[in-house]
Design a protein around this motif. Structure first.
Motif, PDB file in Angstrom:
ATOM      1  N   SER A 165      50.700  47.113  36.471  1.00 28.61           N
ATOM      2  CA  SER A 165      49.944  46.414  35.425  1.00 28.61           C
ATOM      3  C   SER A 165      50.615  46.584  34.070  1.00 28.61           C
ATOM      4  O   SER A 165      50.728  45.629  33.279  1.00 28.61           O
ATOM      5  CB  SER A 165      48.513  46.955  35.372  1.00 28.61           C
ATOM      6  OG  SER A 165      47.859  46.791  36.608  1.00 28.61           O
ATOM      7  N   VAL A 166      51.079  47.799  33.802  1.00 21.87           N
ATOM      8  CA  VAL A 166      51.774  48.061  32.537  1.00 21.87           C
ATOM      9  C   VAL A 166      53.065  47.242  32.464  1.00 21.87           C
ATOM     10  O   VAL A 166      53.384  46.647  31.418  1.00 21.87           O
ATOM     11  CB  VAL A 166      52.087  49.564  32.390  1.00 21.87           C
ATOM     12  CG1 VAL A 166      52.990  49.809  31.193  1.00 21.87           C
ATOM     13  CG2 VAL A 166      50.789  50.352  32.228  1.00 21.87           C
ATOM     14  N   ARG A 167      53.812  47.199  33.546  1.00 22.35           N
ATOM     15  CA  ARG A 167      55.073  46.445  33.557  1.00 22.35           C
ATOM     16  C   ARG A 167      54.842  44.970  33.248  1.00 22.35           C
ATOM     17  O   ARG A 167      55.603  44.359  32.483  1.00 22.35           O
ATOM     18  CB  ARG A 167      55.757  46.586  34.927  1.00 22.35           C
ATOM     19  CG  ARG A 167      56.362  47.951  35.178  1.00 22.35           C
ATOM     20  CD  ARG A 167      57.219  47.920  36.422  1.00 22.35           C
ATOM     21  NE  ARG A 167      57.800  49.224  36.706  1.00 22.35           N
ATOM     22  CZ  ARG A 167      58.673  49.447  37.678  1.00 22.35           C
ATOM     23  NH1 ARG A 167      59.058  48.449  38.458  1.00 22.35           N
ATOM     24  NH2 ARG A 167      59.154  50.647  37.888  1.00 22.35           N
ATOM     25  N   LEU A 168      53.807  44.393  33.862  1.00 22.98           N
ATOM     26  CA  LEU A 168      53.529  42.986  33.615  1.00 22.98           C
ATOM     27  C   LEU A 168      53.138  42.749  32.158  1.00 22.98           C
ATOM     28  O   LEU A 168      53.569  41.768  31.533  1.00 22.98           O
ATOM     29  CB  LEU A 168      52.412  42.509  34.543  1.00 22.98           C
ATOM     30  CG  LEU A 168      52.806  42.271  36.003  1.00 22.98           C
ATOM     31  CD1 LEU A 168      51.576  41.976  36.844  1.00 22.98           C
ATOM     32  CD2 LEU A 168      53.805  41.121  36.115  1.00 22.98           C
ATOM     33  N   ALA A 169      52.321  43.645  31.627  1.00 22.63           N
ATOM     34  CA  ALA A 169      51.912  43.511  30.228  1.00 22.63           C
ATOM     35  C   ALA A 169      53.110  43.618  29.289  1.00 22.63           C
ATOM     36  O   ALA A 169      53.196  42.907  28.280  1.00 22.63           O
ATOM     37  CB  ALA A 169      50.873  44.577  29.885  1.00 22.63           C
ATOM     38  N   ASP A 298      48.392  39.452  43.229  1.00 24.35           N
ATOM     39  CA  ASP A 298      49.455  39.013  42.327  1.00 24.35           C
ATOM     40  C   ASP A 298      50.415  40.151  41.989  1.00 24.35           C
ATOM     41  O   ASP A 298      51.578  39.926  41.647  1.00 24.35           O
ATOM     42  CB  ASP A 298      48.859  38.461  41.021  1.00 24.35           C
ATOM     43  CG  ASP A 298      48.040  37.208  41.255  1.00 24.35           C
ATOM     44  OD1 ASP A 298      48.408  36.421  42.139  1.00 24.35           O
ATOM     45  OD2 ASP A 298      47.023  37.026  40.562  1.00 24.35           O
ATOM     46  N   LEU A 299      49.922  41.379  42.068  1.00 24.76           N
ATOM     47  CA  LEU A 299      50.757  42.534  41.731  1.00 24.76           C
ATOM     48  C   LEU A 299      51.688  42.943  42.871  1.00 24.76           C
ATOM     49  O   LEU A 299      52.518  43.832  42.707  1.00 24.76           O
ATOM     50  CB  LEU A 299      49.868  43.734  41.365  1.00 24.76           C
ATOM     51  CG  LEU A 299      49.011  43.586  40.107  1.00 24.76           C
ATOM     52  CD1 LEU A 299      48.112  44.793  39.951  1.00 24.76           C
ATOM     53  CD2 LEU A 299      49.881  43.414  38.881  1.00 24.76           C
ATOM     54  N   ALA A 300      51.552  42.294  44.030  1.00 27.35           N
ATOM     55  CA  ALA A 300      52.313  42.702  45.209  1.00 27.35           C
ATOM     56  C   ALA A 300      53.816  42.705  44.970  1.00 27.35           C
ATOM     57  O   ALA A 300      54.524  43.629  45.364  1.00 27.35           O
ATOM     58  CB  ALA A 300      51.967  41.799  46.384  1.00 27.35           C
TER      59      ALA A 300
END
Length: 416
Positions: A165-169, A298-300
């Motif tokens: 989640s942090v990486r996507l943000a 989606d995080l897969a």
């Protein structure tokens, strides 16, 4: 009755299916009692997480158990049938071992699933639906998971859902300086996410929870503030990043609420991560132009990064599991022989008592003790050997050869 594992997971069913068969922790005990009350399931435990809903049960009617899963959630069986799997006996044992060891997780090697499985077993014990077979299975399961964790590097370099989640943000905002982060919920998953986001030193952190007290406990550790869920509609526009994971059965953040927030933000982008199953954020929110909404599915792709570093450890873990599965199946086969062994011992005990009573009567009548003992031993030997001797004499051809081989093996006879 036999052991079965059946259900759906992130590899067989999309989120839109998984959220309809998820169980709320508070009603799980009642669901287990309802399942076992049907008669066709003697033992049961249910594991329900964001990535899977699985029934572990002792039954001879797995199809009926699968139909119960659909009916309990008020679904037509055919709507979830294509996504369900049913694993009997050895496959079920291996599956349980792999799940607890993190080999069947979206995040390879993640440790959270072991705690979730232990909680599922505790609920089943409290509900009274965990019998000897499942108790033994989960005992072995937890021992295998511990062995895998301590002898391999399966958990090394893993990318958790929180880290993903942090990486996507970061891909959207770059650094978190000046950003306002909102966490909805105060459970274990939110705590993990909050620790990762707090490490990036955002502008502010807020925790929204149903009860202010629990939310405040987490917020205090993070140096943030807490609000109640009822305040979300008025305050949502203040936040750049929203991460949610609650046990609510209905969406908490609706399309209209987000539309109003985006308008108030003058279309400044919002990054949202919904880690709940069922979902906390209405799916239609993803269609808004200024919202980046991600679900657990989606995080897969993000969590798969770095999987190569853990592949060798995964192979080592699989080898350990294969050996432990064989050991458990041997125990299971021995357990299935128990009724026969008990019947054989009962038969021998009846013969022993009968001959002992005869010998005691003879001694009471003054007969010679040596003669009585000789008669006792001969009679008991003849009666114990009558069964195999009769089977050999009555059989012929190939059947006689098979019995003879078996008798020689049982009595460890060698030579001519």
């Amino acid at each position: 009755m036999h052991l079965f594992a059946l259900g759906v997971n992130h590899t067989t069913a999309p989120l839109s299916v998984r959220e309809h068969v998820a169980f709320h922790q508070e009603t799980l005990g009642q669901a287990l009692r309802d399942l076992t009350a049907r008669g066709y399931v003697k033992e049961a435990a249910i594991l329900s997480t964001c990535n899977r809903t699985e029934l572990y049960c002792r039954t001879d009617a797995p199809q009926a158990a699968m139909e119960w899963l659909a009916q309990y959630h008020r679904l037509e069986p055919q709507t979830i049938q294509p996504y369900l799997y049913s694993l009997p006996q050895q496959e079920a044992v291996k599956h349980a071992f792999r799940v607890a060891s993190g080999l069947d997780s979206m995040v390879l090697g993640e440790p959270q699933i072991l705690g979730q499985m232990k909680q599922a077993v505790k609920i089943a014990e409290t509900a009274g639906t965990l019998g000897m077979l499942l108790h033994k299975l989960f005992q072995r399961t937890f021992a295998v998971a511990k062995e895998v964790r301590t002898t391999t590097d399966i958990g090394a370099s893993s990318v958790s859902m929180a880290a993903a989640s942090v990486r996507l943000a970061q891909r959207i905002f770059g650094d978190f300086k000046g950003l306002n982060v909102l966490f909805i919920g105060a459970g274990e998953m939110i705590e993990l996410c909050a620790e990762h986001f707090a490490a990036q030193k955002p502008g502010s952190i807020t925790v929204a929870n149903r009860t202010l007290e629990r939310g405040a406990q987490l917020a205090d550790r993070l140096g943030g503030k807490a609000i109640v869920l009822a305040e979300l509609p008025e305050q949502l526009a203040e936040f750049d990043i929203i991460v949610t994971s609650t046990a609510s059965q209905l969406p908490i953040v609706g399309l209209g609420m987000v539309e109003r927030a985006i308008k108030a933000r003058k279309h400044k982008p919002m990054f949202m991560v919904d880690l709940a199953v069922p979902r906390d954020i209405e799916a239609e929110v993803a269609e808004l132009d200024d919202v980046f909404l991600y679900t657990v599915d989606d995080l897969a792709e993000v969590v798969k990064e770095g999987i190569g570093n853990r592949q060798q450890a995964a192979e080592e873990a699989e080898a350990i599991i294969n050996v432990r599965v064989d050991n458990f199946m041997h125990w299971l086969e021995m357990r299935e022989s128990v009724p026969t062994i008990r019947a054989l011992r009962d038969h021998a005990e009846r013969l022993r008592r009968h001959e002992l009573e005869k010998a005691q009567k003879a001694l009471a009548h003054g007969e010679d003790i040596h003669h009585v003992l000789e008669s006792l031993s001969q009679a008991l030997t003849n009666k114990l050997l009558h069964g195999p001797s009769h089977a050999l004499n009555a059989a012929s051809g190939e059947e006689r050869e098979q019995i003879e081989t078996l008798v020689r093996s049982v009595y460890r006879l060698h030579g001519n």
